[in-house]
Design a protein around this motif. Structure first.
Motif, PDB file in Angstrom:
ATOM      1  N   ALA A  11     -13.907  52.063   4.274  1.00 43.90           N
ATOM      2  CA  ALA A  11     -14.335  53.424   3.955  1.00 43.90           C
ATOM      3  C   ALA A  11     -15.095  53.467   2.642  1.00 43.90           C
ATOM      4  O   ALA A  11     -16.107  54.183   2.511  1.00 43.90           O
ATOM      5  CB  ALA A  11     -13.116  54.342   3.901  1.00 43.90           C
ATOM      6  N   ALA A  12     -14.654  52.702   1.641  1.00 40.35           N
ATOM      7  CA  ALA A  12     -15.333  52.689   0.343  1.00 40.35           C
ATOM      8  C   ALA A  12     -16.732  52.101   0.460  1.00 40.35           C
ATOM      9  O   ALA A  12     -17.681  52.602  -0.165  1.00 40.35           O
ATOM     10  CB  ALA A  12     -14.503  51.900  -0.669  1.00 40.35           C
ATOM     11  N   VAL A  13     -16.901  51.032   1.246  1.00 38.26           N
ATOM     12  CA  VAL A  13     -18.220  50.416   1.410  1.00 38.26           C
ATOM     13  C   VAL A  13     -19.205  51.419   2.008  1.00 38.26           C
ATOM     14  O   VAL A  13     -20.329  51.587   1.529  1.00 38.26           O
ATOM     15  CB  VAL A  13     -18.129  49.159   2.295  1.00 38.26           C
ATOM     16  N   VAL A  14     -18.786  52.109   3.068  1.00 41.12           N
ATOM     17  CA  VAL A  14     -19.656  53.100   3.711  1.00 41.12           C
ATOM     18  C   VAL A  14     -20.014  54.211   2.724  1.00 41.12           C
ATOM     19  O   VAL A  14     -21.180  54.627   2.622  1.00 41.12           O
ATOM     20  CB  VAL A  14     -18.966  53.671   4.960  1.00 41.12           C
ATOM     21  N   LEU A  15     -19.030  54.692   1.994  1.00 35.74           N
ATOM     22  CA  LEU A  15     -19.262  55.781   1.040  1.00 35.74           C
ATOM     23  C   LEU A  15     -20.191  55.350  -0.084  1.00 35.74           C
ATOM     24  O   LEU A  15     -21.153  56.064  -0.434  1.00 35.74           O
ATOM     25  CB  LEU A  15     -17.925  56.243   0.466  1.00 35.74           C
ATOM     26  N   TYR A  16     -19.966  54.169  -0.664  1.00 29.62           N
ATOM     27  CA  TYR A  16     -20.812  53.690  -1.752  1.00 29.62           C
ATOM     28  C   TYR A  16     -22.250  53.510  -1.285  1.00 29.62           C
ATOM     29  O   TYR A  16     -23.201  53.853  -2.003  1.00 29.62           O
ATOM     30  CB  TYR A  16     -20.279  52.358  -2.276  1.00 29.62           C
ATOM     31  N   ALA A  17     -22.434  52.935  -0.091  1.00 31.63           N
ATOM     32  CA  ALA A  17     -23.782  52.717   0.417  1.00 31.63           C
ATOM     33  C   ALA A  17     -24.515  54.043   0.610  1.00 31.63           C
ATOM     34  O   ALA A  17     -25.690  54.180   0.237  1.00 31.63           O
ATOM     35  CB  ALA A  17     -23.725  51.942   1.731  1.00 31.63           C
ATOM     36  N   ALA A  18     -23.834  55.022   1.178  1.00 27.44           N
ATOM     37  CA  ALA A  18     -24.467  56.325   1.408  1.00 27.44           C
ATOM     38  C   ALA A  18     -24.855  56.986   0.094  1.00 27.44           C
ATOM     39  O   ALA A  18     -25.969  57.517  -0.050  1.00 27.44           O
ATOM     40  CB  ALA A  18     -23.518  57.222   2.208  1.00 27.44           C
ATOM     41  N   VAL A  19     -23.961  56.964  -0.887  1.00 33.45           N
ATOM     42  CA  VAL A  19     -24.247  57.597  -2.177  1.00 33.45           C
ATOM     43  C   VAL A  19     -25.361  56.853  -2.911  1.00 33.45           C
ATOM     44  O   VAL A  19     -26.269  57.476  -3.489  1.00 33.45           O
ATOM     45  CB  VAL A  19     -22.974  57.655  -3.038  1.00 33.45           C
ATOM     46  N   ALA A  20     -25.336  55.520  -2.895  1.00 34.57           N
ATOM     47  CA  ALA A  20     -26.373  54.748  -3.583  1.00 34.57           C
ATOM     48  C   ALA A  20     -27.745  55.023  -2.995  1.00 34.57           C
ATOM     49  O   ALA A  20     -28.730  55.208  -3.729  1.00 34.57           O
ATOM     50  CB  ALA A  20     -26.044  53.257  -3.517  1.00 34.57           C
ATOM     51  N   VAL A  21     -27.832  55.055  -1.676  1.00 32.93           N
ATOM     52  CA  VAL A  21     -29.118  55.343  -1.025  1.00 32.93           C
ATOM     53  C   VAL A  21     -29.588  56.753  -1.378  1.00 32.93           C
ATOM     54  O   VAL A  21     -30.768  56.975  -1.695  1.00 32.93           O
ATOM     55  CB  VAL A  21     -28.998  55.169   0.502  1.00 32.93           C
ATOM     56  N   ALA A  22     -28.678  57.726  -1.340  1.00 33.85           N
ATOM     57  CA  ALA A  22     -29.057  59.106  -1.651  1.00 33.85           C
ATOM     58  C   ALA A  22     -29.547  59.242  -3.089  1.00 33.85           C
ATOM     59  O   ALA A  22     -30.572  59.883  -3.351  1.00 33.85           O
ATOM     60  CB  ALA A  22     -27.865  60.028  -1.405  1.00 33.85           C
ATOM     61  N   VAL A  23     -28.842  58.644  -4.040  1.00 32.87           N
ATOM     62  CA  VAL A  23     -29.224  58.758  -5.450  1.00 32.87           C
ATOM     63  C   VAL A  23     -30.561  58.072  -5.705  1.00 32.87           C
ATOM     64  O   VAL A  23     -31.445  58.612  -6.393  1.00 32.87           O
ATOM     65  CB  VAL A  23     -28.119  58.177  -6.350  1.00 32.87           C
ATOM     66  N   LEU A  24     -30.740  56.865  -5.148  1.00 34.58           N
ATOM     67  CA  LEU A  24     -32.012  56.158  -5.337  1.00 34.58           C
ATOM     68  C   LEU A  24     -33.170  56.911  -4.694  1.00 34.58           C
ATOM     69  O   LEU A  24     -34.275  56.957  -5.240  1.00 34.58           O
ATOM     70  CB  LEU A  24     -31.915  54.750  -4.746  1.00 34.58           C
ATOM     71  N   ALA A  25     -32.942  57.503  -3.525  1.00 37.56           N
ATOM     72  CA  ALA A  25     -34.008  58.238  -2.848  1.00 37.56           C
ATOM     73  C   ALA A  25     -34.443  59.463  -3.638  1.00 37.56           C
ATOM     74  O   ALA A  25     -35.608  59.873  -3.588  1.00 37.56           O
ATOM     75  CB  ALA A  25     -33.558  58.645  -1.447  1.00 37.56           C
ATOM     76  N   VAL A  26     -33.544  60.061  -4.396  1.00 37.33           N
ATOM     77  CA  VAL A  26     -33.870  61.255  -5.184  1.00 37.33           C
ATOM     78  C   VAL A  26     -34.419  60.885  -6.558  1.00 37.33           C
ATOM     79  O   VAL A  26     -35.427  61.431  -7.013  1.00 37.33           O
ATOM     80  CB  VAL A  26     -32.633  62.166  -5.326  1.00 37.33           C
ATOM     81  N   LEU A  27     -33.778  59.957  -7.243  1.00 34.91           N
ATOM     82  CA  LEU A  27     -34.119  59.648  -8.641  1.00 34.91           C
ATOM     83  C   LEU A  27     -35.007  58.430  -8.797  1.00 34.91           C
ATOM     84  O   LEU A  27     -35.675  58.285  -9.827  1.00 34.91           O
ATOM     85  CB  LEU A  27     -32.842  59.433  -9.461  1.00 34.91           C
ATOM     86  N   GLY A  28     -35.001  57.530  -7.814  1.00 29.33           N
ATOM     87  CA  GLY A  28     -35.645  56.247  -7.988  1.00 29.33           C
ATOM     88  C   GLY A  28     -34.803  55.331  -8.853  1.00 29.33           C
ATOM     89  O   GLY A  28     -33.838  55.769  -9.498  1.00 29.33           O
ATOM     90  N   ALA A  29     -35.170  54.054  -8.907  1.00 32.25           N
ATOM     91  CA  ALA A  29     -34.374  53.089  -9.680  1.00 32.25           C
ATOM     92  C   ALA A  29     -34.385  53.407 -11.166  1.00 32.25           C
ATOM     93  O   ALA A  29     -33.352  53.360 -11.832  1.00 32.25           O
ATOM     94  CB  ALA A  29     -34.892  51.673  -9.428  1.00 32.25           C
ATOM     95  N   GLU A  30     -35.567  53.768 -11.689  1.00 32.61           N
ATOM     96  CA  GLU A  30     -35.651  54.047 -13.127  1.00 32.61           C
ATOM     97  C   GLU A  30     -34.850  55.280 -13.508  1.00 32.61           C
ATOM     98  O   GLU A  30     -34.140  55.297 -14.514  1.00 32.61           O
ATOM     99  CB  GLU A  30     -37.117  54.226 -13.534  1.00 32.61           C
ATOM    100  N   GLY A  31     -34.944  56.324 -12.711  1.00 34.74           N
ATOM    101  CA  GLY A  31     -34.188  57.536 -12.993  1.00 34.74           C
ATOM    102  C   GLY A  31     -32.695  57.320 -12.858  1.00 34.74           C
ATOM    103  O   GLY A  31     -31.906  57.877 -13.637  1.00 34.74           O
ATOM    104  N   THR A  32     -32.284  56.499 -11.893  1.00 35.63           N
ATOM    105  CA  THR A  32     -30.868  56.203 -11.713  1.00 35.63           C
ATOM    106  C   THR A  32     -30.322  55.420 -12.902  1.00 35.63           C
ATOM    107  O   THR A  32     -29.220  55.687 -13.393  1.00 35.63           O
ATOM    108  CB  THR A  32     -30.641  55.404 -10.419  1.00 35.63           C
ATOM    109  N   ALA A  33     -31.102  54.455 -13.382  1.00 30.78           N
ATOM    110  CA  ALA A  33     -30.660  53.637 -14.509  1.00 30.78           C
ATOM    111  C   ALA A  33     -30.674  54.409 -15.822  1.00 30.78           C
ATOM    112  O   ALA A  33     -29.962  54.048 -16.761  1.00 30.78           O
ATOM    113  CB  ALA A  33     -31.543  52.401 -14.639  1.00 30.78           C
ATOM    114  N   GLY A  34     -31.461  55.479 -15.905  1.00 26.24           N
ATOM    115  CA  GLY A  34     -31.643  56.186 -17.162  1.00 26.24           C
ATOM    116  C   GLY A  34     -30.641  57.275 -17.445  1.00 26.24           C
ATOM    117  O   GLY A  34     -30.803  58.023 -18.417  1.00 26.24           O
ATOM    118  N   THR A  35     -29.597  57.395 -16.628  1.00 23.25           N
ATOM    119  CA  THR A  35     -28.597  58.436 -16.848  1.00 23.25           C
ATOM    120  C   THR A  35     -27.200  57.859 -16.718  1.00 23.25           C
ATOM    121  O   THR A  35     -26.978  56.913 -15.951  1.00 23.25           O
ATOM    122  CB  THR A  35     -28.767  59.599 -15.838  1.00 23.25           C
ATOM    123  N   THR A  36     -26.270  58.425 -17.469  1.00 20.94           N
ATOM    124  CA  THR A  36     -24.877  57.986 -17.367  1.00 20.94           C
ATOM    125  C   THR A  36     -24.131  58.704 -16.252  1.00 20.94           C
ATOM    126  O   THR A  36     -22.995  58.355 -15.955  1.00 20.94           O
ATOM    127  CB  THR A  36     -24.136  58.246 -18.697  1.00 20.94           C
TER     128      THR A  36
END
Length: 428
Positions: free
Chosen positions: A236-261
């Motif tokens: 369950a954690a793997v599925v959840l992490y993958a979904a959240v990571a894809v969603a965050v990267l799709a919205v912010l991009g890698a640079e935007g994701t790395a630039g916030t805490t």
């Protein structure tokens, strides 16, 4: 003349009550994993690997799965509190058990402090964060001292709040109009080293399934319940992490994701769902609280097991006669965590904690490799892969984290040498 009677054997240490079912164990394991990483680990992983953090997530999931099935296999055979501290002693010898137990205690105590600070950071201004974090630790310690079924029930509630907040995040990313699949294009600025470093950071987030094994003495039908709960919680954690990571990267991009805490919160705000930001803050605080609740319980059980063997002060082995919890061990853990949140800058706590956790799982895999066929539930090759993965991920940690971890580990070894020598002198 009547010979003197033999000295009576010391009484067996009191056992913990078996009150947890599969659902309780899954909730505790998943609650630990969600709080430990999904709101915090994606940003540092993006800084290390860009969009290839998704590959790092897959690597971390494989290593975590190998470690999880080794833990489940051992816990089904040795259903006692303490996790790999017990397995290392039984399969490899006392020193291996001590290294695993000490690594777990120091690493996860730092994690407890970090989680408490995460809770406070989402609820109050900076000036109030340390005292509020200390208060959170004391309140959750009081919950744990009332019994493990209360711990499981509270974890279920907090996990539900966190999952609802993450569902809101996924909805905002999908419906807010800012998600762009082009932002997921492959990039690996740090090369494969960066990918492995992101895997090490994300592995820290997966490590919550250890709570299930450390609570083995309180699980009903452990041979059946523990393997099922570990695999279900990790899946369950793997599925959840993958979904959240894809969603965050799709919205912010890698640079935007790395630039916030707070990348999860930033993704919601960037999607235009400002009204949802307070709800996500509450969800993040709930997730970190659930992780902290289970962490304090797990560290307390490992300290209990070590105290039973004399590797920590023996008074910590006491079990409360009414609530069947290691009340002295849990109280000691809580006091140390309070001291940390009030005095220490814990920005490097993840690296330090990862050192201890990976050492813990290295011993887990080595112990499981030698189990005989009648105790084996998974192929030995998975344990070999898990041990190799632990060594590889340790090699990617920052040098400061490795040096600090090694120094604290050496201090524990010195304590054990001195205490054992003193015990032998008293026995003469």
């Amino acid at each position: 003349m009547t010979p003197p009677s033999a000295a009576p054997n010391p009484p067996a240490p009191p056992a913990l009550a078996r009150r947890l079912g599969t659902g309780d164990a899954v909730a505790i394991g998943l609650g630990s994993m969600v709080g430990a990483g999904v709101f915090s680990a994606v940003g540092p992983a993006a800084a290390a690997a860009g969009t290839s953090l998704l590959v790092g997530l897959a690597v971390a999931a494989v290593v975590a799965f190998c470690n999880a099935v080794a833990s489940a296999q051992l816990a089904a055979t040795y259903p006692s509190a303490g996790g790999t501290y017990v397995y290392g002693r039984e399969r490899l010898g006392p020193w291996w058990g001590f290294l695993a137990g000490w690594g777990f205690v120091i690493g996860k105590t730092a994690s407890c402090a970090a989680m408490a600070l995460v809770v406070a950071a989402h609820l109050v201004p900076a000036a109030w964060q340390r005292p509020v974090a200390a208060a959170v630790v004391l309140v959750l310690a009081a919950v744990n001292l009332r019994g493990v079924t209360r711990t499981a029930s509270a974890t279920r509630v907090l996990l539900g709040v966190a999952l609802a907040a993450l569902a809101l995040v996924l909805a905002a990313a999908a419906a807010g109009g800012r998600a762009d699949a082009a932002r997921l294009a492959w990039e690996a600025p740090g090369g494969w080293y960066g990918v492995l470093q992101s895997a090490g950071l994300l592995f820290f987030a997966f490590a919550g399934y250890a709570r299930i094994a450390t609570l083995a003495e309180e699980v009903r039908d452990p041979a059946r319940t523990i393997p099922r709960a570990v695999v279900l919680a990790l899946g369950a954690a793997v599925v959840l992490y993958a979904a959240v990571a894809v969603a965050v990267l799709a919205v912010l991009g890698a640079e935007g994701t790395a630039g916030t805490t707070a990348p999860v919160l930033a993704a919601v705000q960037a999607s235009g769902w400002q009204w949802a930001a307070p709800l996500v803050r509450v969800g993040a605080a709930a997730a970190a609280t659930g992780a902290l609740l289970a962490l304090v319980a797990g560290v307390g059980r490992t300290a209990l097991a070590m105290a039973r063997e004399g590797d920590l002060p023996r008074p910590l082995a006491a079990v409360h006669p009414r609530f069947s919890v290691p009340h002295r061990a849990e109280a000691a853990v809580a006091l140390v965590v309070v001291a940390l949140v009030l005095t220490v800058d814990l920005r490097g706590a993840i690296g330090f904690s990862s050192f201890g956790v990976l050492l813990y799982y290295l011993v887990t895999n080595l112990a499981a490799i030698g189990q005989p066929r009648d105790q084996r539930r998974f192929p030995r090759s998975l344990q070999v892969l898990g041990a190799a993965g632990c060594v590889a991920l340790v090699a990617t940690l920052p040098a400061a984290s490795v040096l600090t971890g090694a120094a604290v580990l050496a201090a524990g070894v010195l304590y054990r040498l001195v205490s054992r020598r003193a015990a032998r002198r008293r026995a003469r």
